[in-house]
Design an enzyme around this catalytic site. Structure first.
Site, PDB file in Angstrom:
ATOM      1  N   ASP A  55     -14.443 -45.096  17.165  1.00  0.00           N
ATOM      2  CA  ASP A  55     -15.601 -44.573  16.233  1.00  0.00           C
ATOM      3  C   ASP A  55     -14.719 -43.901  15.278  1.00  0.00           C
ATOM      4  OD1 ASP A  55     -17.882 -43.837  15.071  1.00  0.00           O
ATOM      5  OD2 ASP A  55     -17.783 -42.094  16.281  1.00  0.00           O
TER       6      ASP A  55
ATOM      7  N   ASP B 130     -16.856 -41.215  12.526  1.00  0.00           N
ATOM      8  CA  ASP B 130     -17.342 -40.043  12.092  1.00  0.00           C
ATOM      9  C   ASP B 130     -17.552 -39.446  13.413  1.00  0.00           C
ATOM     10  OD1 ASP B 130     -17.956 -40.288   9.467  1.00  0.00           O
ATOM     11  OD2 ASP B 130     -19.079 -41.946   9.581  1.00  0.00           O
TER      12      ASP B 130
ATOM     13  N   GLY C 131     -26.164 -44.629   9.633  1.00  0.00           N
ATOM     14  CA  GLY C 131     -26.205 -45.322   8.406  1.00  0.00           C
ATOM     15  C   GLY C 131     -26.997 -44.465   7.381  1.00  0.00           C
ATOM     16  N   GLY C 132     -26.200 -44.289   6.323  1.00  0.00           N
ATOM     17  CA  GLY C 132     -26.891 -43.212   5.265  1.00  0.00           C
ATOM     18  C   GLY C 132     -27.850 -43.684   4.652  1.00  0.00           C
ATOM     19  N   LYS C 133     -27.958 -45.099   4.129  1.00  0.00           N
ATOM     20  CA  LYS C 133     -29.297 -45.548   3.625  1.00  0.00           C
ATOM     21  C   LYS C 133     -30.547 -45.546   4.558  1.00  0.00           C
ATOM     22  CE  LYS C 133     -27.200 -49.520   2.668  1.00  0.00           C
ATOM     23  NZ  LYS C 133     -25.791 -49.377   2.752  1.00  0.00           N
TER      24      LYS C 133
ATOM     25  N   ARG D 144     -30.559 -43.621   7.038  1.00  0.00           N
ATOM     26  CA  ARG D 144     -30.935 -42.183   7.169  1.00  0.00           C
ATOM     27  C   ARG D 144     -31.916 -41.538   6.282  1.00  0.00           C
ATOM     28  NH1 ARG D 144     -25.529 -39.793   8.435  1.00  0.00           N
ATOM     29  NH2 ARG D 144     -26.150 -40.740  10.501  1.00  0.00           N
TER      30      ARG D 144
ATOM     31  N   ALA E  93     -23.544 -43.203  -4.870  1.00  0.00           N
ATOM     32  CA  ALA E  93     -23.363 -41.857  -5.348  1.00  0.00           C
ATOM     33  C   ALA E  93     -22.679 -40.933  -4.190  1.00  0.00           C
ATOM     34  CB  ALA E  93     -24.338 -41.123  -6.076  1.00  0.00           C
TER      35      ALA E  93
ATOM     36  N   THR F 150     -20.397 -47.016  11.928  1.00  0.00           N
ATOM     37  CA  THR F 150     -21.455 -47.336  11.086  1.00  0.00           C
ATOM     38  C   THR F 150     -21.374 -47.090   9.567  1.00  0.00           C
ATOM     39  OG1 THR F 150     -22.551 -45.584  11.463  1.00  0.00           O
ATOM     40  CG2 THR F 150     -23.187 -47.280  12.599  1.00  0.00           C
TER      41      THR F 150
HETATM   42  C1  XBP Z   1     -21.651 -42.413  11.481  1.00  0.00           C
HETATM   43  C2  XBP Z   1     -22.921 -42.501  10.568  1.00  0.00           C
HETATM   44  C3  XBP Z   1     -22.838 -42.712   9.240  1.00  0.00           C
HETATM   45  C4  XBP Z   1     -22.491 -41.627   8.557  1.00  0.00           C
HETATM   46  C5  XBP Z   1     -22.610 -41.899   6.989  1.00  0.00           C
HETATM   47  O1  XBP Z   1     -22.286 -42.985  12.921  1.00  0.00           O
HETATM   48  O2  XBP Z   1     -23.906 -42.179  11.367  1.00  0.00           O
HETATM   49  O3  XBP Z   1     -24.093 -43.246   9.010  1.00  0.00           O
HETATM   50  O4  XBP Z   1     -23.022 -40.353   8.979  1.00  0.00           O
HETATM   51  O5  XBP Z   1     -22.228 -42.902   6.328  1.00  0.00           O
HETATM   52  P1  XBP Z   1     -21.116 -43.324  13.828  1.00  0.00           P
HETATM   53  P2  XBP Z   1     -22.726 -44.049   5.339  1.00  0.00           P
HETATM   54  O6  XBP Z   1     -20.005 -42.238  13.942  1.00  0.00           O
HETATM   55  O7  XBP Z   1     -21.685 -43.573  15.154  1.00  0.00           O
HETATM   56  O8  XBP Z   1     -20.512 -44.704  13.429  1.00  0.00           O
HETATM   57  O9  XBP Z   1     -23.584 -43.002   4.347  1.00  0.00           O
HETATM   58  O10 XBP Z   1     -21.431 -44.422   4.836  1.00  0.00           O
HETATM   59  O11 XBP Z   1     -23.658 -44.939   5.944  1.00  0.00           O
HETATM   60 MG    MG Z   2     -19.402 -41.144  15.717  1.00  0.00          MG
END
Ligand code: XBP
Ligand code: MG
Length: 258
Positions: A12, A14, A55-57, A59, A87, A126
């Site tokens: 993974d 993040d 996922g940012g969108k 979220r 952005a 993600t």
């Molecule tokens: C990571 C996430 C991602 C980032 C944002 O989860 O949740 O959504 O926070 O990324 P994981 P984007 O570590 O479980 O993969 O804004 O590019 O979606």
């Molecule tokens: Mg993670």
């Protein structure tokens, strides 16, 4: 199906490779909101709640539906989400290019050792692909993009973590079975995803995930450890090791895949 040799490590990004959420993604979301005149500021505590959704969108939409509502938002907010997210990605990758976010302890050491020993490497995340490229480039160097046989990221699968799809995608691309791999995660949504794909999973917690339920994890650590900075074992058996190395990975893999 059992008794397989360990062939590959699937990481993974993040929270696992780097502590990107609080001082990276969160900051970039806020910069995008400012840029678009959106009256939101995601503070550290609120962002912890928002991490329930990957996922940012997704979220941003969850923030409207379950947390802050749509007061003061533009009427077309839902349509604006993809643009706002683009952005956010720009702000995030710019931030990473300053070297603001380092890898977590033990990550570079373990990746280097795994490469030396011939293990195959992959990413399952993600986050948006550009974010992975930026993180790897500005920590391990541009060449490191080629160290990972598969970078499974973002919208490549429709169902993000906790669904197992992104791990299944990576396994398929490598033509490997789950029992030939280990997964590295930091969160409840992450381990749900890796376990859904049948993978033995090791956890390194962080500030946002320290109270998560990691039932079924092979090992739960505070970090991967360095020679001068031993890890703390929170659950599982590290067999007397003080840092995560390939010997320990082999032991864990064989214990959990007999
Ligand atoms: C990571 C996430 C991602 C980032 C944002 O989860 O949740 O959504 O926070 O990324 P994981 P984007 O570590 O479980 O993969 O804004 O590019 O979606
Ligand atoms: Mg993670």
């Amino acid at each position: 199906m059992k008794n397989s040799t360990l062939k590959a490590l699937i990481f993974d990004v993040d929270g696992t490779l780097a502590d990107t959420e609080r001082d990276g993604h969160r900051v970039a979301f806020n910069a995008a909101f400012d840029e678009y005149g959106i009256d939101w500021h995601w503070d550290v505590e609120l962002y912890g709640k928002l991490l329930a959704v990957t996922g940012g969108k997704e979220r941003m939409r969850y923030c409207v539906s379950d947390l802050l509502g749509s007061d003061n938002l533009p009427e077309n907010f839902d349509d604006l989400v993809p643009e706002l997210h683009a952005a956010k990605t720009r702000h995030y990758t710019e931030l990473l290019s300053t070297g603001a976010i380092p890898l977590r302890p033990g990550v570079e050491r373990l990746i280097n050792e795994a490469r030396d020993k011939g293990y195959r490497l992959a990413i399952s995340t993600t986050t948006t692909p550009e974010n992975v490229t930026a993180l790897l480039t500005h920590t391990l160097g541009a060449d490191s993009l080629d160290w990972f046989e598969v970078i499974a990221a973002g919208d490549i699968v429709p169902a993000k973590k906790p669904a197992g799809d992104i791990y299944v995608f990576a396994l398929k691309a490598m033509d490997l079975k789950p029992e030939q791999c280990l997964a590295f995660e930091d969160s409840r949504n992450g381990i749900l995803s890796s376990q859904d794909a049948g993978l033995t999973t090791l956890i390194t917690i962080n500030g946002y995930t320290q109270d998560d339920d990691f039932s079924g994890a092979a090992l739960v650590l505070d970090n991967m450890g360095e020679p001068d900075q031993p890890f703390n074992v929170l659950a599982g058996d590290a067999d007397g090791h003080s840092m995560l190395d390939c010997e320990l990975l082999e032991k864990i893999h064989s214990t959990h895949n007999i």
